[in-house]
Design a protein around this motif. Structure first.
Motif, PDB file in Angstrom:
ATOM      1  N   LEU A   1       0.849  -1.192   0.000  1.00 30.68           N
ATOM      2  CA  LEU A   1       0.000   0.000   0.000  1.00 30.68           C
ATOM      3  C   LEU A   1       0.886   1.244   0.000  1.00 30.68           C
ATOM      4  O   LEU A   1       1.693   1.435   0.899  1.00 30.68           O
ATOM      5  N   ALA A   2       0.759   2.057  -1.017  1.00 36.82           N
ATOM      6  CA  ALA A   2       1.567   3.269  -1.147  1.00 36.82           C
ATOM      7  C   ALA A   2       1.282   4.209   0.019  1.00 36.82           C
ATOM      8  O   ALA A   2       0.129   4.469   0.348  1.00 36.82           O
ATOM      9  N   SER A   3       2.349   4.714   0.648  1.00 35.55           N
ATOM     10  CA  SER A   3       2.150   5.604   1.793  1.00 35.55           C
ATOM     11  C   SER A   3       3.224   6.683   1.834  1.00 35.55           C
ATOM     12  O   SER A   3       4.288   6.548   1.225  1.00 35.55           O
ATOM     13  N   VAL A   4       2.915   7.751   2.546  1.00 32.71           N
ATOM     14  CA  VAL A   4       3.860   8.835   2.814  1.00 32.71           C
ATOM     15  C   VAL A   4       3.801   9.129   4.307  1.00 32.71           C
ATOM     16  O   VAL A   4       2.800   8.844   4.967  1.00 32.71           O
ATOM     17  N   TRP A   5       4.879   9.715   4.810  1.00 39.06           N
ATOM     18  CA  TRP A   5       4.944  10.123   6.213  1.00 39.06           C
ATOM     19  C   TRP A   5       4.649  11.605   6.352  1.00 39.06           C
ATOM     20  O   TRP A   5       5.146  12.418   5.567  1.00 39.06           O
ATOM     21  N   LEU A   6       3.893  11.946   7.383  1.00 35.59           N
ATOM     22  CA  LEU A   6       3.674  13.323   7.803  1.00 35.59           C
ATOM     23  C   LEU A   6       4.251  13.412   9.215  1.00 35.59           C
ATOM     24  O   LEU A   6       3.599  13.035  10.189  1.00 35.59           O
ATOM     25  N   ARG A   7       5.493  13.854   9.312  1.00 35.48           N
ATOM     26  CA  ARG A   7       6.174  13.885  10.609  1.00 35.48           C
ATOM     27  C   ARG A   7       6.282  15.287  11.194  1.00 35.48           C
ATOM     28  O   ARG A   7       6.534  15.441  12.378  1.00 35.48           O
TER      29      ARG A   7
ATOM     30  N   ALA B   1      -5.385   2.468  -3.890  1.00 32.59           N
ATOM     31  CA  ALA B   1      -5.483   2.775  -2.469  1.00 32.59           C
ATOM     32  C   ALA B   1      -4.178   3.404  -1.995  1.00 32.59           C
ATOM     33  O   ALA B   1      -3.118   3.191  -2.592  1.00 32.59           O
ATOM     34  N   GLY B   2      -4.256   4.167  -0.915  1.00 31.32           N
ATOM     35  CA  GLY B   2      -3.063   4.783  -0.362  1.00 31.32           C
ATOM     36  C   GLY B   2      -3.299   5.238   1.054  1.00 31.32           C
ATOM     37  O   GLY B   2      -4.424   5.208   1.560  1.00 31.32           O
ATOM     38  N   ALA B   3      -2.200   5.654   1.690  1.00 31.92           N
ATOM     39  CA  ALA B   3      -2.296   6.098   3.075  1.00 31.92           C
ATOM     40  C   ALA B   3      -1.252   7.163   3.352  1.00 31.92           C
ATOM     41  O   ALA B   3      -0.189   7.198   2.727  1.00 31.92           O
ATOM     42  N   ALA B   4      -1.577   8.009   4.311  1.00 34.52           N
ATOM     43  CA  ALA B   4      -0.622   8.935   4.880  1.00 34.52           C
ATOM     44  C   ALA B   4      -0.472   8.544   6.345  1.00 34.52           C
ATOM     45  O   ALA B   4      -1.470   8.390   7.053  1.00 34.52           O
ATOM     46  N   LEU B   5       0.767   8.346   6.759  1.00 39.43           N
ATOM     47  CA  LEU B   5       1.077   8.034   8.148  1.00 39.43           C
ATOM     48  C   LEU B   5       1.390   9.338   8.865  1.00 39.43           C
ATOM     49  O   LEU B   5       2.320  10.033   8.466  1.00 39.43           O
ATOM     50  N   MET B   6       0.607   9.682   9.869  1.00 38.95           N
ATOM     51  CA  MET B   6       0.790  10.931  10.590  1.00 38.95           C
ATOM     52  C   MET B   6       1.398  10.654  11.960  1.00 38.95           C
ATOM     53  O   MET B   6       0.808   9.951  12.788  1.00 38.95           O
ATOM     54  N   ALA B   7       2.596  11.166  12.185  1.00 37.95           N
ATOM     55  CA  ALA B   7       3.281  10.969  13.453  1.00 37.95           C
ATOM     56  C   ALA B   7       2.506  11.630  14.586  1.00 37.95           C
ATOM     57  O   ALA B   7       2.108  12.785  14.485  1.00 37.95           O
ATOM     58  N   GLU B   8       2.276  10.874  15.649  1.00 32.36           N
ATOM     59  CA  GLU B   8       1.577  11.376  16.825  1.00 32.36           C
ATOM     60  C   GLU B   8       2.503  11.341  18.037  1.00 32.36           C
ATOM     61  O   GLU B   8       3.436  10.553  18.097  1.00 32.36           O
ATOM     62  N   GLY B   9       2.219  12.212  18.969  1.00 28.78           N
ATOM     63  CA  GLY B   9       2.984  12.281  20.205  1.00 28.78           C
ATOM     64  C   GLY B   9       2.836  13.661  20.798  1.00 28.78           C
ATOM     65  O   GLY B   9       2.083  14.477  20.275  1.00 28.78           O
TER      66      GLY B   9
ATOM     67  N   ASP C   1       5.841  20.890   8.034  1.00 30.78           N
ATOM     68  CA  ASP C   1       6.289  21.085   6.647  1.00 30.78           C
ATOM     69  C   ASP C   1       5.869  19.939   5.729  1.00 30.78           C
ATOM     70  O   ASP C   1       5.913  20.080   4.509  1.00 30.78           O
ATOM     71  N   ASP C   2       5.480  18.801   6.318  1.00 32.04           N
ATOM     72  CA  ASP C   2       5.062  17.642   5.531  1.00 32.04           C
ATOM     73  C   ASP C   2       3.591  17.687   5.128  1.00 32.04           C
ATOM     74  O   ASP C   2       3.136  16.844   4.357  1.00 32.04           O
ATOM     75  N   LYS C   3       2.836  18.651   5.642  1.00 34.22           N
ATOM     76  CA  LYS C   3       1.394  18.700   5.357  1.00 34.22           C
ATOM     77  C   LYS C   3       1.049  18.619   3.872  1.00 34.22           C
ATOM     78  O   LYS C   3       0.101  17.928   3.510  1.00 34.22           O
ATOM     79  N   PRO C   4       1.788  19.294   2.975  1.00 37.25           N
ATOM     80  CA  PRO C   4       1.439  19.198   1.557  1.00 37.25           C
ATOM     81  C   PRO C   4       1.510  17.779   0.988  1.00 37.25           C
ATOM     82  O   PRO C   4       0.858  17.469  -0.013  1.00 37.25           O
ATOM     83  N   LYS C   5       2.259  16.903   1.635  1.00 35.22           N
ATOM     84  CA  LYS C   5       2.362  15.516   1.164  1.00 35.22           C
ATOM     85  C   LYS C   5       1.017  14.797   1.210  1.00 35.22           C
ATOM     86  O   LYS C   5       0.767  13.893   0.412  1.00 35.22           O
TER      87      LYS C   5
END
Length: 160
Positions: free
Chosen positions: A123-129, A150-158, A132-136
């Motif tokens: 599954l194609a994915s990108v990281w939002l860490r 199908a695709g996903a964006a992985l959003m770093a939480e913490g 500045d990554d928001k446009p991804k």
């Protein structure tokens, strides 16, 4: 990373009509903005596995949905994701909050497995860490829509 109004605007700009979710401590504060958006319909599910077939049904009905869940929900919903995205080839997109990704010394295994599981499924994915990554998010969503995959964006939480 995103405020409620910010994510609502971003999703509206992408043409999303329905947001299917199980909120967590990071995405929960978005609820009021998502719910009050006149162009988005917020659909709450009880378990993450319900998200994928609901999104597929909306897709078949000509709607554009986005699934929002945490990485632990991704793990729980794997069989439904597999069926919808690979057997049915529905181009469903998800925003996955990766719990404790921003906590370097966390022993939480949820942050360890999210990306490898998506890779194993192809599954194609990108990281939002970082902000500045928001446009991804928009770039990857549009690419998946264009390619009908199908695709996903992985959003770093913490902690902020």
């Amino acid at each position: 990373m995103f405020t409620g109004p910010g994510i609502a605007m971003a999703l509206t700009d992408l043409g999303v009509t329905h947001v299917i979710w199980v909120p967590d401590s990071t995405t929960g504060p978005w609820e009021a903005a998502l719910e009050s958006s006149p162009k988005l319909r917020l659909i709450r599910v009880c378990r993450e596995g319900e998200s994928w077939p609901l999104a597929a049904g909306l897709h078949l009905g000509g709607k554009t949905s986005l699934v929002i869940m945490q990485s632990t929900g991704l793990f729980e919903s794997g069989d439904a994701l597999r069926n919808v995205c690979f057997d049915l080839k529905a181009p469903i997109f998800a925003l996955i909050g990766v719990r404790n990704e921003l906590v370097p010394d966390s022993r939480d295994s949820a942050k360890v497995f999210a990306e490898p599981i998506l890779k194993a499924w192809g599954l194609a994915s990108v990281w939002l860490r970082a902000p500045d990554d928001k446009p991804k998010l928009a770039e990857h969503f549009r690419a998946c829509q264009r390619d009908q995959c199908a695709g996903a964006a992985l959003m770093a939480e913490g902690p902020a």
